[in-house]
Design an enzyme around this catalytic site. Structure first.
Site, PDB file in Angstrom:
ATOM      1  N   PRO A   8      53.366  13.929  63.077  1.00 55.48           N
ATOM      2  CA  PRO A   8      51.971  14.300  63.347  1.00 55.48           C
ATOM      3  C   PRO A   8      51.097  14.050  62.119  1.00 55.48           C
ATOM      4  O   PRO A   8      51.496  14.356  60.995  1.00 55.48           O
ATOM      5  CB  PRO A   8      52.057  15.802  63.646  1.00 55.48           C
ATOM      6  N   GLU A   9      49.936  13.463  62.348  1.00 54.04           N
ATOM      7  CA  GLU A   9      48.987  13.209  61.272  1.00 54.04           C
ATOM      8  C   GLU A   9      47.746  14.077  61.528  1.00 54.04           C
ATOM      9  O   GLU A   9      47.759  14.922  62.414  1.00 54.04           O
ATOM     10  CB  GLU A   9      48.640  11.712  61.238  1.00 54.04           C
ATOM     11  N   LYS A  16      47.726  18.175  56.692  1.00 54.73           N
ATOM     12  CA  LYS A  16      48.640  18.424  57.809  1.00 54.73           C
ATOM     13  C   LYS A  16      49.129  19.872  57.817  1.00 54.73           C
ATOM     14  O   LYS A  16      50.069  20.208  58.535  1.00 54.73           O
ATOM     15  CB  LYS A  16      49.821  17.451  57.722  1.00 54.73           C
ATOM     16  N   ARG A  50      58.134   2.109  55.431  1.00 59.02           N
ATOM     17  CA  ARG A  50      57.290   2.342  56.608  1.00 59.02           C
ATOM     18  C   ARG A  50      56.812   1.020  57.176  1.00 59.02           C
ATOM     19  O   ARG A  50      56.561   0.081  56.441  1.00 59.02           O
ATOM     20  CB  ARG A  50      56.031   3.110  56.212  1.00 59.02           C
TER      21      ARG A  50
END
Ligand SMILES: [Zn+2]
Length: 280
Positions: free
Chosen positions: A2-3, A59, A270
């Protein structure tokens, strides 16, 4: 993971459903979720407390309690916060359960298969000691606001690859891989440009792109990817993934120029997605 838009969606859901409610009982299963302090510290800190409001920085979800302490929850890789009717069968990996007073009787669940997430009760006076990374966090573009001039200063004062800089939580809080790739694409800026040679016009475009991508993603309830891991507090998926122009579209035609295929490269473990034609 989640960002900012996903965590903001969870924040809004919690704000609507748990504010003003007293926590009557707390169950902690997996101790790893409360590793920062202890099972007993979390149970003692939350039992009998009322959630005053729900804030977000980057976050991190931060809930001031009427006791003067604060509840911090971080979803990390796979955490979910769900509000459910009391007595509903709980999903696997439900590690913390807060029973909420009032009608209807409900429970707030912290569910986390990979257990990187955290639940902490801390004294905000000692934030620098208890949650040092919060004290060092950079500007949150939505919670704090981020002006174009401020953004230009952040880029110009450092000479770093632009993507690494945008992902650095000490500089700008909350932007993760998806929204970084989408913002750079919308602005027409390649991920590997040094931050201090980006032109004033590109800075203007990139600043506008970040603000609009984050804003639209929040309105869409975030992005729920193929792993369906992220959902809001009511279990509803987000739909911003339907608006992704580069993220998870490697090998597909660019939706912006229609002439090149989206390329994916691995950068620091990434995936980085970009259009070699649109992004310079
Ligand atoms: Zn393109």
């Amino acid at each position: 993971m989640p960002e900012l838009p996903e965590v903001e969606t969870v924040r809004r859901g919690l704000q609507a459903q748990v504010v003003g409610r007293r926590i009557t009982r707390v169950e902690v299963g997996r101790e790893r979720t409360v590793r920062r302090t202890s099972r007993q510290a979390v149970i003692d800190g939350l039992t009998g407390a009322t959630i005053v409001c729900v804030n977000r920085r980057g976050k991190y979800l931060l809930c001031p309690l009427d006791t003067g302490e604060e509840l911090m929850m971080h979803l990390r890789m796979s955490g979910r916060l769900l509000v459910a009717a009391a007595g509903t069968p709980r999903p696997a990996h439900t590690h913390v359960v807060m029973h909420l007073a009032g009608e209807p009787a409900q429970e707030l669940w912290f569910v986390d298969p990979r257990t990187f997430g955290e639940v902490v009760v801390f004294d905000p006076v000692n934030v620098a000691v208890e949650l040092p990374e919060l004290a060092k966090m950079g500007v949150d573009p939505i919670a704090d606001g981020l002006s174009r001039a401020q953004f230009a200063g952040l880029l110009r004062s450092r000479s770093r690859q632009i993507k690494a800089l945008l992902l650095d939580q000490h500089v700008i809080a909350g932007i993760g891989n998806i929204y970084c790739d989408e913002s750079l694409h919308l602005a027409g800026v390649r991920w590997d440009r040094p931050s201090d040679v980006v032109t004033p016009r590109e800075i203007t475009r990139l600043h506008a792109a970040i603000m609009s991508v984050l804003g639209e993603a929040i309105e869409a309830g975030g992005s729920t990817l193929a792993d369906t891991q992220y959902v809001g507090v009511d279990g509803e998926a987000g739909w911003f993934q339907l608006h992704h122009r580069v993220y998870d579209r490697a090998g597909q035609r660019c939706l912006t120029c229609g002439k090149a295929d989206i390329v994916k490269v691995a950068v620091a473990g990434r995936g980085t997605h970009f259009c070699p034609r649109c992004q310079k």
